[in-house]
Design a protein around this motif. Structure first.
Motif, PDB file in Angstrom:
ATOM      1  N   ASP A 100      -6.094  -1.466  -1.122  1.00  0.00           N
ATOM      2  CA  ASP A 100      -5.743  -0.248  -0.390  1.00  0.00           C
ATOM      3  C   ASP A 100      -4.262  -0.238  -0.036  1.00  0.00           C
ATOM      4  OD1 ASP A 100      -8.342   0.611  -0.547  1.00  0.00           O
ATOM      5  OD2 ASP A 100      -8.885  -0.002   1.492  1.00  0.00           O
ATOM      6  N   PHE A 101      -3.740  -1.413   0.325  1.00  0.00           N
ATOM      7  CA  PHE A 101      -2.319  -1.505   0.658  1.00  0.00           C
ATOM      8  C   PHE A 101      -1.459  -1.241  -0.569  1.00  0.00           C
ATOM      9  CE2 PHE A 101       1.662  -3.916   1.141  1.00  0.00           C
ATOM     10  CZ  PHE A 101       2.181  -3.240   2.244  1.00  0.00           C
ATOM     11  N   GLU A 102      -1.905  -1.714  -1.730  1.00  0.00           N
ATOM     12  CA  GLU A 102      -1.139  -1.516  -2.966  1.00  0.00           C
ATOM     13  C   GLU A 102      -1.052  -0.040  -3.364  1.00  0.00           C
ATOM     14  OE1 GLU A 102      -2.525  -4.106  -6.081  1.00  0.00           O
ATOM     15  OE2 GLU A 102      -2.354  -5.873  -4.800  1.00  0.00           O
ATOM     16  N   THR A 103      -2.020   0.763  -2.942  1.00  0.00           N
ATOM     17  CA  THR A 103      -1.937   2.198  -3.246  1.00  0.00           C
ATOM     18  C   THR A 103      -0.861   2.861  -2.380  1.00  0.00           C
ATOM     19  OG1 THR A 103      -3.648   2.788  -1.620  1.00  0.00           O
ATOM     20  CG2 THR A 103      -4.380   2.293  -3.852  1.00  0.00           C
ATOM     21  N   VAL A 104      -0.642   2.291  -1.188  1.00  0.00           N
ATOM     22  CA  VAL A 104       0.386   2.816  -0.281  1.00  0.00           C
ATOM     23  C   VAL A 104       1.751   2.252  -0.654  1.00  0.00           C
ATOM     24  CG1 VAL A 104       1.149   2.938   2.134  1.00  0.00           C
ATOM     25  CG2 VAL A 104      -1.285   3.040   1.593  1.00  0.00           C
ATOM     26  N   TYR A 105       1.770   0.972  -1.031  1.00  0.00           N
ATOM     27  CA  TYR A 105       3.019   0.290  -1.377  1.00  0.00           C
ATOM     28  C   TYR A 105       2.848  -0.347  -2.759  1.00  0.00           C
ATOM     29  CZ  TYR A 105       7.278  -2.458  -0.673  1.00  0.00           C
ATOM     30  OH  TYR A 105       8.543  -2.988  -0.790  1.00  0.00           O
ATOM     31  N   PRO A 106       3.021   0.447  -3.823  1.00  0.00           N
ATOM     32  CA  PRO A 106       2.722  -0.019  -5.186  1.00  0.00           C
ATOM     33  C   PRO A 106       3.798  -0.889  -5.836  1.00  0.00           C
ATOM     34  CG  PRO A 106       3.453   2.250  -5.233  1.00  0.00           C
ATOM     35  CD  PRO A 106       3.422   1.853  -3.778  1.00  0.00           C
ATOM     36  N   ASN A 107       4.889  -1.154  -5.111  1.00  0.00           N
ATOM     37  CA  ASN A 107       5.990  -1.925  -5.708  1.00  0.00           C
ATOM     38  C   ASN A 107       5.612  -3.368  -6.018  1.00  0.00           C
ATOM     39  OD1 ASN A 107       7.214   0.434  -5.112  1.00  0.00           O
ATOM     40  ND2 ASN A 107       8.934  -0.402  -3.983  1.00  0.00           N
ATOM     41  N   VAL A 108       4.664  -3.913  -5.248  1.00  0.00           N
ATOM     42  CA  VAL A 108       4.251  -5.303  -5.457  1.00  0.00           C
ATOM     43  C   VAL A 108       2.749  -5.340  -5.717  1.00  0.00           C
ATOM     44  CG1 VAL A 108       4.190  -7.626  -4.492  1.00  0.00           C
ATOM     45  CG2 VAL A 108       6.063  -6.099  -3.888  1.00  0.00           C
ATOM     46  N   LYS A 109       2.385  -5.764  -6.925  1.00  0.00           N
ATOM     47  CA  LYS A 109       0.974  -5.835  -7.311  1.00  0.00           C
ATOM     48  C   LYS A 109       0.490  -7.284  -7.257  1.00  0.00           C
ATOM     49  CE  LYS A 109       0.344  -1.462  -8.639  1.00  0.00           C
ATOM     50  NZ  LYS A 109      -0.621  -0.565  -7.982  1.00  0.00           N
ATOM     51  N   THR A 110      -0.784  -7.449  -6.920  1.00  0.00           N
ATOM     52  CA  THR A 110      -1.401  -8.772  -6.907  1.00  0.00           C
ATOM     53  C   THR A 110      -2.577  -8.775  -7.887  1.00  0.00           C
ATOM     54  OG1 THR A 110      -3.062  -8.260  -5.220  1.00  0.00           O
ATOM     55  CG2 THR A 110      -0.850  -8.906  -4.435  1.00  0.00           C
ATOM     56  N   GLN A 111      -3.282  -9.896  -7.915  1.00  0.00           N
ATOM     57  CA  GLN A 111      -4.487 -10.007  -8.739  1.00  0.00           C
ATOM     58  C   GLN A 111      -5.736  -9.660  -7.927  1.00  0.00           C
ATOM     59  OE1 GLN A 111      -4.761 -11.221 -12.292  1.00  0.00           O
ATOM     60  NE2 GLN A 111      -2.805 -10.228 -12.025  1.00  0.00           N
ATOM     61  N   ALA A 112      -5.543  -9.011  -6.779  1.00  0.00           N
ATOM     62  CA  ALA A 112      -6.678  -8.667  -5.912  1.00  0.00           C
ATOM     63  C   ALA A 112      -7.698  -7.798  -6.651  1.00  0.00           C
ATOM     64  CB  ALA A 112      -6.189  -7.953  -4.659  1.00  0.00           C
TER      65      ALA A 112
END
Length: 207
Positions: A100-112
């Motif tokens: 959910d955080f990555e949709t708000v802040y897509p600059n840093v992606k994880t393997q979540a």
């Protein structure tokens, strides 16, 4: 000598030295040091050190709530901690928070996205199969390494099989098999990077 924020042990001396050096570090770098140290301890898989890592990550999230660069990774790592403890419900919750955080802040992606999807399949939470399918289809065109493609296509095959879409399930199973047997990453200078060195037994059984 390892960096002061990459310890694999956590004695009283380790703890004291770490926090002394953290206090002397630049304020804008402290969140990252807390996160990196936590990840190093998680990698040991030691139960006592997992507890310390949990503490460090929560300290980071509490004291540096506006550090968007490290937040997603911290949430993902908390998911890994609870997965290691076999507390899957909490692990899934943290993976979802990271997504959910990555949709708000897509600059840093994880393997979540991958860990979340795997755990939904492992726990057979069929109510979330549709959500997982959407996540993986969105990520699929951007996948680079055979290992990721193998896992993603395996999961998509399992979901389609569950939904009674036999042809689609077979299509994804074939793609998974191709990537599992791939001998090159497709990268010019890193041809052996991201290959499937060890197959996921639980995934293959479901396939």
């Amino acid at each position: 000598m390892a960096d002061w924020y990459r310890r694999k042990t956590w004695t009283k001396i380790d703890e004291e030295e770490f926090f002394v050096k953290l206090g002397r570090a630049r304020k804008d770098g402290r969140a990252q040091y807390l996160k990196i140290q936590a990840i190093e301890l998680v990698d040991t898989k030691d139960k006592k050190l997992l507890k310390v890592a949990d503490m460090l990550l929560n300290k980071m999230l509490t004291e540096y709530p506006d550090d968007n660069f490290n937040k997603g990774s911290a949430l993902h790592t908390l998911g890994n901690i609870y997965k290691e403890r076999e507390e899957n419900t909490i692990a899934i919750d943290y993976y979802k928070k990271a997504l959910d955080f990555e949709t708000v802040y897509p600059n840093v992606k994880t393997q979540a996205y991958l860990d979340y999807s795997e755990l939904i399949i492992k726990t057979n939470d069929t109510s979330k199969f549709g959500e997982v399918e959407d996540i993986l289809i969105e990520r699929q065109p951007k996948l680079l390494f055979p290992l990721e493609k193998y896992i993603v296509n395996s999961i998509l095959s399992i979901i389609n099989k569950h939904n009674g879409k036999t042809e689609r399930a077979f299509f994804y199973a074939e793609l998974a098999e191709q990537n599992a047997n791939s001998e090159t990453s497709g990268l010019r200078y890193h041809k052996k990077l991201g290959l499937v060195n060890k197959r996921e037994t639980w995934l293959d059984k479901l396939l």
